[in-house]
Design a protein around this motif. Structure first.
Motif, PDB file in Angstrom:
ATOM      1  N   HIS A 340      24.899  28.663   5.767  1.00 57.58           N
ATOM      2  CA  HIS A 340      23.656  29.352   5.409  1.00 57.58           C
ATOM      3  C   HIS A 340      23.866  30.438   4.357  1.00 57.58           C
ATOM      4  CE1 HIS A 340      25.482  31.760   8.612  1.00 57.58           C
ATOM      5  NE2 HIS A 340      24.782  32.786   8.185  1.00 57.58           N
ATOM      6  N   LEU A 341      25.120  30.851   4.108  1.00 62.17           N
ATOM      7  CA  LEU A 341      25.370  31.869   3.093  1.00 62.17           C
ATOM      8  C   LEU A 341      25.064  31.362   1.682  1.00 62.17           C
ATOM      9  CD1 LEU A 341      28.656  33.671   4.209  1.00 62.17           C
ATOM     10  CD2 LEU A 341      26.283  34.142   4.825  1.00 62.17           C
ATOM     11  N   ARG A 342      24.919  30.061   1.534  1.00 68.94           N
ATOM     12  CA  ARG A 342      24.531  29.536   0.217  1.00 68.94           C
ATOM     13  C   ARG A 342      23.118  29.964  -0.167  1.00 68.94           C
ATOM     14  NH1 ARG A 342      27.749  24.942   2.313  1.00 68.94           N
ATOM     15  NH2 ARG A 342      29.600  24.798   0.964  1.00 68.94           N
ATOM     16  N   ALA A 350      30.171  29.799  -2.906  1.00 63.85           N
ATOM     17  CA  ALA A 350      30.602  29.463  -4.268  1.00 63.85           C
ATOM     18  C   ALA A 350      31.107  30.704  -4.987  1.00 63.85           C
ATOM     19  CB  ALA A 350      29.447  28.828  -5.040  1.00 63.85           C
ATOM     20  N   ALA A 351      30.431  31.834  -4.794  1.00 67.52           N
ATOM     21  CA  ALA A 351      30.836  33.060  -5.468  1.00 67.52           C
ATOM     22  C   ALA A 351      32.223  33.503  -5.024  1.00 67.52           C
ATOM     23  CB  ALA A 351      29.811  34.158  -5.205  1.00 67.52           C
ATOM     24  N   ALA A 353      34.644  31.667  -3.649  1.00 66.60           N
ATOM     25  CA  ALA A 353      35.656  30.722  -4.122  1.00 66.60           C
ATOM     26  C   ALA A 353      35.951  30.942  -5.600  1.00 66.60           C
ATOM     27  CB  ALA A 353      35.190  29.287  -3.869  1.00 66.60           C
ATOM     28  N   THR A 354      34.909  31.114  -6.388  1.00 64.76           N
ATOM     29  CA  THR A 354      35.086  31.306  -7.833  1.00 64.76           C
ATOM     30  C   THR A 354      35.857  32.572  -8.145  1.00 64.76           C
ATOM     31  OG1 THR A 354      33.044  30.107  -8.332  1.00 64.76           O
ATOM     32  CG2 THR A 354      33.879  31.593 -10.025  1.00 64.76           C
ATOM     33  N   GLU A 355      35.480  33.675  -7.533  1.00 59.06           N
ATOM     34  CA  GLU A 355      36.102  34.957  -7.884  1.00 59.06           C
ATOM     35  C   GLU A 355      37.514  35.087  -7.326  1.00 59.06           C
ATOM     36  OE1 GLU A 355      34.616  36.683 -10.240  1.00 59.06           O
ATOM     37  OE2 GLU A 355      33.191  35.021 -10.060  1.00 59.06           O
ATOM     38  N   LEU A 356      37.755  34.619  -6.114  1.00 60.13           N
ATOM     39  CA  LEU A 356      39.118  34.681  -5.580  1.00 60.13           C
ATOM     40  C   LEU A 356      40.054  33.765  -6.356  1.00 60.13           C
ATOM     41  CD1 LEU A 356      38.308  34.859  -1.760  1.00 60.13           C
ATOM     42  CD2 LEU A 356      39.280  36.680  -3.168  1.00 60.13           C
ATOM     43  N   ASN A 357      39.558  32.617  -6.763  1.00 61.78           N
ATOM     44  CA  ASN A 357      40.393  31.721  -7.572  1.00 61.78           C
ATOM     45  C   ASN A 357      40.640  32.312  -8.962  1.00 61.78           C
ATOM     46  OD1 ASN A 357      40.695  29.840  -5.543  1.00 61.78           O
ATOM     47  ND2 ASN A 357      38.939  28.598  -6.203  1.00 61.78           N
ATOM     48  N   ARG A 358      39.667  33.042  -9.498  1.00 56.36           N
ATOM     49  CA  ARG A 358      39.863  33.684 -10.802  1.00 56.36           C
ATOM     50  C   ARG A 358      41.001  34.703 -10.748  1.00 56.36           C
ATOM     51  NH1 ARG A 358      35.748  33.775 -14.022  1.00 56.36           N
ATOM     52  NH2 ARG A 358      34.194  34.223 -12.403  1.00 56.36           N
ATOM     53  N   LEU A 359      41.192  35.306  -9.573  1.00 52.38           N
ATOM     54  CA  LEU A 359      42.267  36.284  -9.399  1.00 52.38           C
ATOM     55  C   LEU A 359      43.618  35.621  -9.120  1.00 52.38           C
ATOM     56  CD1 LEU A 359      40.506  38.962  -7.134  1.00 52.38           C
ATOM     57  CD2 LEU A 359      40.695  38.943  -9.622  1.00 52.38           C
ATOM     58  N   GLY A 360      43.621  34.298  -9.024  1.00 53.72           N
ATOM     59  CA  GLY A 360      44.863  33.580  -8.744  1.00 53.72           C
ATOM     60  C   GLY A 360      44.960  33.043  -7.341  1.00 53.72           C
ATOM     61  N   GLY A 361      43.910  33.215  -6.557  1.00 52.54           N
ATOM     62  CA  GLY A 361      43.919  32.717  -5.188  1.00 52.54           C
ATOM     63  C   GLY A 361      43.743  31.210  -5.118  1.00 52.54           C
ATOM     64  N   ASP A 362      43.782  30.690  -3.909  1.00 51.67           N
ATOM     65  CA  ASP A 362      43.595  29.259  -3.662  1.00 51.67           C
ATOM     66  C   ASP A 362      42.541  29.122  -2.567  1.00 51.67           C
ATOM     67  OD1 ASP A 362      43.702  26.569  -3.183  1.00 51.67           O
ATOM     68  OD2 ASP A 362      45.835  26.491  -2.670  1.00 51.67           O
ATOM     69  N   VAL A 363      41.290  28.989  -2.997  1.00 51.02           N
ATOM     70  CA  VAL A 363      40.160  28.963  -2.067  1.00 51.02           C
ATOM     71  C   VAL A 363      39.325  27.720  -2.338  1.00 51.02           C
ATOM     72  CG1 VAL A 363      38.108  30.187  -1.239  1.00 51.02           C
ATOM     73  CG2 VAL A 363      40.115  31.479  -2.022  1.00 51.02           C
ATOM     74  N   ALA A 364      38.969  27.007  -1.281  1.00 44.75           N
ATOM     75  CA  ALA A 364      38.139  25.809  -1.403  1.00 44.75           C
ATOM     76  C   ALA A 364      36.950  25.922  -0.469  1.00 44.75           C
ATOM     77  CB  ALA A 364      38.953  24.564  -1.076  1.00 44.75           C
ATOM     78  N   GLU A 365      35.809  25.471  -0.953  1.00 44.81           N
ATOM     79  CA  GLU A 365      34.627  25.400  -0.096  1.00 44.81           C
ATOM     80  C   GLU A 365      34.726  24.186   0.827  1.00 44.81           C
ATOM     81  OE1 GLU A 365      30.586  26.092  -1.546  1.00 44.81           O
ATOM     82  OE2 GLU A 365      31.464  26.393  -3.536  1.00 44.81           O
ATOM     83  N   THR A 366      34.223  24.348   2.032  1.00 43.91           N
ATOM     84  CA  THR A 366      34.043  23.236   2.958  1.00 43.91           C
ATOM     85  C   THR A 366      32.538  23.069   3.191  1.00 43.91           C
ATOM     86  OG1 THR A 366      34.117  24.632   4.935  1.00 43.91           O
ATOM     87  CG2 THR A 366      36.227  23.818   4.072  1.00 43.91           C
ATOM     88  N   ASP A 367      32.176  22.113   4.024  1.00 40.71           N
ATOM     89  CA  ASP A 367      30.749  21.925   4.297  1.00 40.71           C
ATOM     90  C   ASP A 367      30.105  23.184   4.846  1.00 40.71           C
ATOM     91  OD1 ASP A 367      30.881  19.345   3.414  1.00 40.71           O
ATOM     92  OD2 ASP A 367      30.999  18.448   5.426  1.00 40.71           O
ATOM     93  N   ASP A 368      30.851  23.916   5.674  1.00 35.02           N
ATOM     94  CA  ASP A 368      30.242  25.074   6.329  1.00 35.02           C
ATOM     95  C   ASP A 368      31.070  26.341   6.204  1.00 35.02           C
ATOM     96  OD1 ASP A 368      32.362  24.526   8.040  1.00 35.02           O
ATOM     97  OD2 ASP A 368      31.186  24.915   9.868  1.00 35.02           O
ATOM     98  N   GLY A 369      31.899  26.422   5.149  1.00 33.23           N
ATOM     99  CA  GLY A 369      32.681  27.637   5.030  1.00 33.23           C
ATOM    100  C   GLY A 369      33.708  27.607   3.923  1.00 33.23           C
ATOM    101  N   LEU A 370      34.859  28.238   4.183  1.00 25.39           N
ATOM    102  CA  LEU A 370      35.902  28.391   3.183  1.00 25.39           C
ATOM    103  C   LEU A 370      37.279  28.151   3.802  1.00 25.39           C
ATOM    104  CD1 LEU A 370      34.721  31.771   1.577  1.00 25.39           C
ATOM    105  CD2 LEU A 370      34.464  29.499   0.544  1.00 25.39           C
ATOM    106  N   ARG A 371      38.171  27.549   3.015  1.00 24.21           N
ATOM    107  CA  ARG A 371      39.593  27.491   3.344  1.00 24.21           C
ATOM    108  C   ARG A 371      40.317  28.379   2.338  1.00 24.21           C
ATOM    109  NH1 ARG A 371      41.170  23.870   7.081  1.00 24.21           N
ATOM    110  NH2 ARG A 371      39.733  22.171   7.639  1.00 24.21           N
ATOM    111  N   TYR A 385      27.738  39.235  -8.943  1.00 23.24           N
ATOM    112  CA  TYR A 385      26.513  38.428  -8.831  1.00 23.24           C
ATOM    113  C   TYR A 385      25.329  39.246  -8.295  1.00 23.24           C
ATOM    114  CZ  TYR A 385      30.001  34.729  -9.266  1.00 23.24           C
ATOM    115  OH  TYR A 385      31.055  33.943  -9.698  1.00 23.24           O
ATOM    116  N   ASP A 386      25.302  40.539  -8.609  1.00 25.35           N
ATOM    117  CA  ASP A 386      24.235  41.432  -8.115  1.00 25.35           C
ATOM    118  C   ASP A 386      24.178  41.459  -6.587  1.00 25.35           C
ATOM    119  OD1 ASP A 386      23.343  42.186 -10.681  1.00 25.35           O
ATOM    120  OD2 ASP A 386      22.127  40.367 -10.832  1.00 25.35           O
ATOM    121  N   ASP A 387      25.282  41.183  -5.926  1.00 22.51           N
ATOM    122  CA  ASP A 387      25.334  41.065  -4.469  1.00 22.51           C
ATOM    123  C   ASP A 387      26.199  42.194  -3.911  1.00 22.51           C
ATOM    124  OD1 ASP A 387      25.873  40.393  -1.802  1.00 22.51           O
ATOM    125  OD2 ASP A 387      25.933  38.250  -2.209  1.00 22.51           O
TER     126      ASP A 387
END
Length: 431
Positions: A340-342, A350-351, A353-371, A385-387
């Motif tokens: 529901h955070l989408r 998505a935000a 995953a995008t920002e942590l990966n931009r810093l060099g992290g390894d983050v993937a979206e799942t159907d209901d969350g993040l790895r 993202y104004d958040d």
């Protein structure tokens, strides 16, 4: 999710911790409690008050919307707001900003007004799900004009709502239930509300709504799963004591975990329906030492952050800061139950995953969350993202990632206008 380009002048250099962060942080009132108390006070028969409310963008928008509907809301004394109920009337215009509480709590109240009430908000607010609430109002006989799924729309109030039974799919947000319940005592026949669909997220917020309704004298039967029955009632106003906002404690307590320091939040309630109280268990699972006593809640970092497998369905708003700590952990993490955070202020999955990966992290979206698989992080511009919750997560990461900049920190004014100063004071940096 594409990168948002922001002028350099807007960027905020996240302070780096020179060592273990130690301190006390006094927080203003709960946004969730302030918003509910404002609506309940506006729907009451006599005047009410809010002690120690939150003064922030979301609550200012709520107060302005109530004034537009004819309610007298006096916020001159920041420590004690007073609300004088008056007949609700239009025409009126409600600016929702990005506040889910405004866009979902006020349409049922506006249906009790005599006249047209127009709702709109920030551009991204038009993407937030509203359809289930608006369909429920239509089923209750309320006339609408405009989009039936999102902002903008208009409520064509007749001065009353008959009420009765209605079904809603609130799997996108608990606010879809809370919004209907808060005004239900004013409906002629009250309300029997049934949720049909996947589980409603953020259940503590529903408990808060029910508890606060009962505190006004309203009769609420929630003994059956996914069914809420509210009897008709014209309650007197009352004085509300607003608790500190526990969700806004997340970045400050996380600072202790990230740097091996100690942070105390005074005034932490012994019993509460705020979702932020779950920080006790989450930070303990992440490897911190958590203590509660007369002085408040104290969290001490141990120098090691442990990855977690956590269902955050009831506390989705804590996800950004928790994800930031997971990115600094010594083992992988899985965060689930947060599809529901989408539909929040931004697509938070998505935000992140995008920002942590931009810093060099390894983050993937799942159907209901993040790895999240921890990797060494490097400096970059962390887009908020104004958040406000994204900005808080970025600030936590900046403690241990020299050179990290936030695209904008002013968005924290949504729920915590003093965040930059409080943060600088805690970590020993210049405001």
């Amino acid at each position: 999710m594409s990168e948002t380009r922001v002028p350099d002048a807007v960027r905020w250099g996240a302070p780096v911790a020179s060592g273990a962060v130690d301190g006390r942080v006094g927080l203003p009132g709960s946004k969730s409690m302030t918003a509910r108390a404002l609506v309940l006070s506006a729907a009451a028969r006599t005047a009410g008050s809010l002690a120690d409310p939150l003064a922030a963008r979301d609550t200012a928008l709520m107060a302005a919307a109530l004034r537009a509907l004819g309610i007298r809301v006096d916020t001159t004394n920041e420590a004690l707001w007073t609300i004088e109920p008056r007949p609700l009337s239009g025409p009126a215009t409600v600016d929702c900003g990005l506040a889910g509480t405004v866009m979902r709590f006020l349409p049922p109240l506006a249906a009790l007004a005599d006249g047209r009430v127009d709702f709109d908000g920030d551009p991204h607010a038009r993407k937030r799900p509203m359809g289930p609430l608006l369909r429920a109002l239509t089923a209750l006989g309320v006339r609408l004009d405009g989009d039936r799924a999102s902002l903008p729309f208009s409520i064509l109030g007749s001065g009353r709502v008959t009420g009765g039974e209605v079904t809603v799919d609130a799997s996108a947000s608990s606010q879809l239930v809370s919004g209907l319940l808060l005004s239900a005592p004013r409906f002629d026949r009250g309300l029997v509300l049934r949720h049909v669909g996947p589980p409603v997220p953020s259940a503590p917020h529903l408990r808060m709504t029910v508890d606060m309704l009962r505190a006004t004298g309203a009769t609420v039967d929630d003994s059956r799963p996914d069914v809420w029955e509210v009897g008709p009632c014209l309650a007197d106003g009352r004085g509300w004591d607003i608790e500190p906002d526990l969700s806004n404690a997340a970045p400050f307590l996380a600072a202790a975990v990230a740097t091996g320091g100690t942070v105390t939040i005074p005034g932490w309630p012994a019993r509460t329906s705020q979702p932020g109280d779950a920080l006790r268990g989450l930070l303990d699972a992440l490897g911190a030492t958590v203590g509660f006593g007369p002085d408040g809640l104290t969290v001490a970092g141990t120098g090691t952050i442990t990855g977690i497998d956590a269902d955050l369905s009831e506390v989705g708003e804590l996800t950004p800061v928790v994800a930031a700590l997971c990115a600094l952990a010594d083992s992988p993490s899985r965060l689930s139950g947060i599809a529901h955070l989408r539909g929040h202020e931004t697509d938070r999955l998505a935000a992140l995953a995008t920002e942590l990966n931009r810093l060099g992290g390894d983050v993937a979206e799942t159907d209901d969350g993040l790895r999240i698989r921890p990797r060494p992080l490097r400096a970059a511009v962390f887009d908020t993202y104004d958040d406000h919750r994204m900005a808080q997560a970025g600030a936590v990461l900046g403690l241990v990632v020299p050179g990290l900049e936030l695209s904008d920190v002013a968005c924290t004014s949504k729920t915590l206008p003093d965040f930059p100063d409080l943060w600088a004071a805690l970590v020993g940096a210049r405001p």
